[in-house]
Design a protein around this motif. Structure first.
Motif, PDB file in Angstrom:
ATOM      1  N   GLY A 213       0.829  -1.201   0.000  1.00  0.00           N
ATOM      2  CA  GLY A 213       0.000   0.000   0.000  1.00  0.00           C
ATOM      3  C   GLY A 213       0.867   1.255   0.000  1.00  0.00           C
ATOM      4  O   GLY A 213       1.933   1.289   0.615  1.00  0.00           O
ATOM      5  N   ASN A 214       0.424   2.262  -0.694  1.00  0.00           N
ATOM      6  CA  ASN A 214       1.128   3.545  -0.816  1.00  0.00           C
ATOM      7  C   ASN A 214       1.541   4.073   0.568  1.00  0.00           C
ATOM      8  O   ASN A 214       0.679   4.379   1.393  1.00  0.00           O
ATOM      9  N   PRO A 215       2.861   4.182   0.844  1.00  0.00           N
ATOM     10  CA  PRO A 215       3.300   4.583   2.185  1.00  0.00           C
ATOM     11  C   PRO A 215       2.925   6.014   2.562  1.00  0.00           C
ATOM     12  O   PRO A 215       3.034   6.369   3.744  1.00  0.00           O
ATOM     13  N   ALA A 216       2.487   6.803   1.607  1.00  0.00           N
ATOM     14  CA  ALA A 216       2.031   8.153   1.971  1.00  0.00           C
ATOM     15  C   ALA A 216       0.812   8.071   2.889  1.00  0.00           C
ATOM     16  O   ALA A 216       0.570   8.975   3.700  1.00  0.00           O
ATOM     17  N   ILE A 217       0.054   6.973   2.783  1.00  0.00           N
ATOM     18  CA  ILE A 217      -1.166   6.835   3.586  1.00  0.00           C
ATOM     19  C   ILE A 217      -1.250   5.514   4.352  1.00  0.00           C
ATOM     20  O   ILE A 217      -2.210   5.285   5.093  1.00  0.00           O
ATOM     21  N   GLU A 218      -0.276   4.628   4.128  1.00  0.00           N
ATOM     22  CA  GLU A 218      -0.341   3.309   4.771  1.00  0.00           C
ATOM     23  C   GLU A 218       0.927   3.024   5.585  1.00  0.00           C
ATOM     24  O   GLU A 218       2.028   3.412   5.198  1.00  0.00           O
ATOM     25  N   TYR A 219       0.762   2.321   6.696  1.00  0.00           N
ATOM     26  CA  TYR A 219       1.860   1.860   7.536  1.00  0.00           C
ATOM     27  C   TYR A 219       2.891   1.118   6.673  1.00  0.00           C
ATOM     28  O   TYR A 219       2.481   0.368   5.801  1.00  0.00           O
ATOM     29  N   PRO A 220       4.188   1.265   6.879  1.00  0.00           N
ATOM     30  CA  PRO A 220       4.895   2.000   7.932  1.00  0.00           C
ATOM     31  C   PRO A 220       5.301   3.433   7.544  1.00  0.00           C
ATOM     32  O   PRO A 220       6.193   3.994   8.152  1.00  0.00           O
ATOM     33  N   TYR A 221       4.643   3.994   6.563  1.00  0.00           N
ATOM     34  CA  TYR A 221       4.681   5.424   6.210  1.00  0.00           C
ATOM     35  C   TYR A 221       6.003   5.975   5.698  1.00  0.00           C
ATOM     36  O   TYR A 221       6.020   6.702   4.714  1.00  0.00           O
ATOM     37  N   PHE A 222       7.117   5.674   6.344  1.00  0.00           N
ATOM     38  CA  PHE A 222       8.358   6.390   6.014  1.00  0.00           C
ATOM     39  C   PHE A 222       9.203   5.705   4.942  1.00  0.00           C
ATOM     40  O   PHE A 222      10.207   6.268   4.508  1.00  0.00           O
ATOM     41  N   THR A 223       8.843   4.509   4.548  1.00  0.00           N
ATOM     42  CA  THR A 223       9.615   3.794   3.511  1.00  0.00           C
ATOM     43  C   THR A 223       8.655   3.087   2.558  1.00  0.00           C
ATOM     44  O   THR A 223       7.475   2.915   2.867  1.00  0.00           O
ATOM     45  N   GLY A 224       9.223   2.678   1.418  1.00  0.00           N
ATOM     46  CA  GLY A 224       8.441   1.892   0.461  1.00  0.00           C
ATOM     47  C   GLY A 224       8.140   2.641  -0.825  1.00  0.00           C
ATOM     48  O   GLY A 224       7.365   2.165  -1.656  1.00  0.00           O
ATOM     49  N   TYR A 225       8.783   3.786  -1.000  1.00  0.00           N
ATOM     50  CA  TYR A 225       8.579   4.552  -2.234  1.00  0.00           C
ATOM     51  C   TYR A 225       9.433   3.970  -3.364  1.00  0.00           C
ATOM     52  O   TYR A 225      10.482   3.362  -3.116  1.00  0.00           O
ATOM     53  N   SER A 226       9.001   4.194  -4.580  1.00  0.00           N
ATOM     54  CA  SER A 226       9.700   3.585  -5.726  1.00  0.00           C
ATOM     55  C   SER A 226      11.092   4.167  -5.931  1.00  0.00           C
ATOM     56  O   SER A 226      11.936   3.524  -6.560  1.00  0.00           O
ATOM     57  N   HIS A 227      11.359   5.346  -5.384  1.00  0.00           N
ATOM     58  CA  HIS A 227      12.710   5.900  -5.566  1.00  0.00           C
ATOM     59  C   HIS A 227      13.728   5.264  -4.604  1.00  0.00           C
ATOM     60  O   HIS A 227      14.923   5.527  -4.716  1.00  0.00           O
ATOM     61  N   GLU A 228      13.275   4.438  -3.665  1.00  0.00           N
ATOM     62  CA  GLU A 228      14.207   3.720  -2.780  1.00  0.00           C
ATOM     63  C   GLU A 228      14.672   2.461  -3.513  1.00  0.00           C
ATOM     64  O   GLU A 228      13.918   1.500  -3.652  1.00  0.00           O
ATOM     65  N   THR A 229      15.908   2.484  -4.004  1.00  0.00           N
ATOM     66  CA  THR A 229      16.373   1.381  -4.873  1.00  0.00           C
ATOM     67  C   THR A 229      17.652   0.723  -4.379  1.00  0.00           C
ATOM     68  O   THR A 229      18.233  -0.089  -5.086  1.00  0.00           O
ATOM     69  N   GLY A 230      18.124   1.075  -3.169  1.00  0.00           N
ATOM     70  CA  GLY A 230      19.355   0.492  -2.634  1.00  0.00           C
ATOM     71  C   GLY A 230      20.512   1.483  -2.704  1.00  0.00           C
ATOM     72  O   GLY A 230      20.443   2.479  -3.426  1.00  0.00           O
ATOM     73  N   ILE A 231      21.575   1.174  -1.933  1.00  0.00           N
ATOM     74  CA  ILE A 231      22.764   2.026  -1.933  1.00  0.00           C
ATOM     75  C   ILE A 231      24.033   1.156  -2.007  1.00  0.00           C
ATOM     76  O   ILE A 231      23.973  -0.052  -1.765  1.00  0.00           O
TER      77      ILE A 231
END
Ligand SMILES: [Zn+2]
Length: 335
Positions: A213-231
């Motif tokens: 679920g879209n983290p903007a409105i669903e738990y755990p809120y602060f992570t899970g966006y598509s721009h998070e791709t690893g480092i």
């Protein structure tokens, strides 16, 4: 199919939780295990095995030692004592000593729904042992198998508990298997597996792909966006696919196939570990993707069609009365 499960997991009993200031009966109930077991036993094609306790090195390959010692120390609590973390440090560079009290447990925690009791450690170890035994079985035989893990694991990071999770069962299994080949970790729980992502974020041996679920409105809120791709070494080895609640099975399956296809092309895994969250089910109190039993069967068929040695680990799923049916529908796709 072999099912790894230790009855000790049932000793962990949670009374209530606070969500956005409101008090609820706790969603992570031990009845979840009972209904899954009832369905799989009645089906007749599942063999239950009590796993041996996993070696501590397997836990420490994923979790920080001080954190593990903290969780372990919960055994010292009295039977009626419950630690509810409620204050959380914002600057984690500052060391905290002996964070074993009700006041300082927030050092290792990120939410208020995940209490610690005297039975928590042994239940968490029993769940992790099931996942580890499943990984060993997969490595040895190549046969698909399932860890009926509770408490769940995918929100637990190297030194953080939360989201009903204490030890990251799927991450412990994936870390073990990654010694023998690349691992694709597929997470279809409704909530982003922030702990699993964090553990493998700089690691190219385990590709983490999650639909949630879209983290903007669903738990755990602060992570899970598509721009998070690893480092670092893990750059490009995390793939997040956030979806809107109530997107419906058609959009869900299209996104699922596309994400898995991208991950398979990038990593060509030797093993697949699947974090199976059944809170994507229709009418689940904590998830809103509306999947029906036949959709879970299709989900299983898609993962099976990847034709890789695969193990399955139980994560969320809180509509207790339908949980057994949904898990059975999913697992039978692999038989
Ligand atoms: Zn979930």
């Amino acid at each position: 199919m072999k099912v790894f499960y230790d009855p000790v997991q049932k000793t962990h009993v949670l009374s209530h939780e606070i969500i956005a200031g409101k008090r609820f009966r706790h969603h992570e109930r031990r009845a979840r295990i009972d209904i899954i077991r009832r369905h799989l036993r009645a089906n007749g094609q599942f063999e239950f095995i009590v796993p041996e306790a996993l070696p501590m090195e397997a836990v420490l390959a994923v979790h920080d030692e001080a954190y593990v010692r903290f969780l372990e120390s919960s055994q010292m609590l009295s039977k009626d004592e419950v630690i509810w973390p409620y204050v959380f440090p914002c600057d984690r560079r500052v060391p905290v000593y002996e964070p074993v009290t009700v006041f300082t447990a927030g050092y290792y925690c990120f939410d208020v729904g995940t209490p610690i009791m005297s039975d928590t450690w042994q239940a968490a170890i029993a769940a992790a042992s099931g996942a580890y035994a499943a990984a060993q079985h997969l490595k040895k035989t190549g046969e698909v198998c399932y860890a009926l893990a509770r408490p769940p694991g995918h929100h637990a990071a190297a030194a953080l508990f939360g989201g009903y999770c204490y030890l990251n069962n799927a991450a412990i299994a994936a870390q073990y298997l990654s010694q023998y080949g690349k691992v694709l970790l597929i997470d279809f729980d409704y909530h982003h597996g922030n702990g699993t992502q964090s553990i493998f974020y700089d690691n190219s041996d385990v590709f983490y792909v999650s639909l949630h679920g879209n983290p903007a409105i669903e738990y755990p809120y602060f992570t899970g966006y598509s721009h998070e791709t690893g480092i670092d070494d893990g750059a490009g080895f995390t793939l997040n696919c956030p979806l809107e609640p109530h997107c419906g099975p058609e959009e869900y399956f299209e996104a699922f196939k596309t994400s898995i296809d991208t991950a398979m092309k990038k990593t060509d895994p030797a093993f697949i570990v699947c974090s199976c969250g059944f809170d994507v089910a229709d009418k689940d109190p904590l998830g809103h993707f509306g999947l029906l039993p036949e959709n879970f069967h299709s989900l299983g068929q898609i993962i099976r069609s990847l034709n890789k040695p695969t193990m399955l680990v139980q994560e969320g799923g809180y509509l207790v009365e339908r949980l057994g049916l949904n898990v059975e529908a999913f697992l039978t796709a692999f038989l």
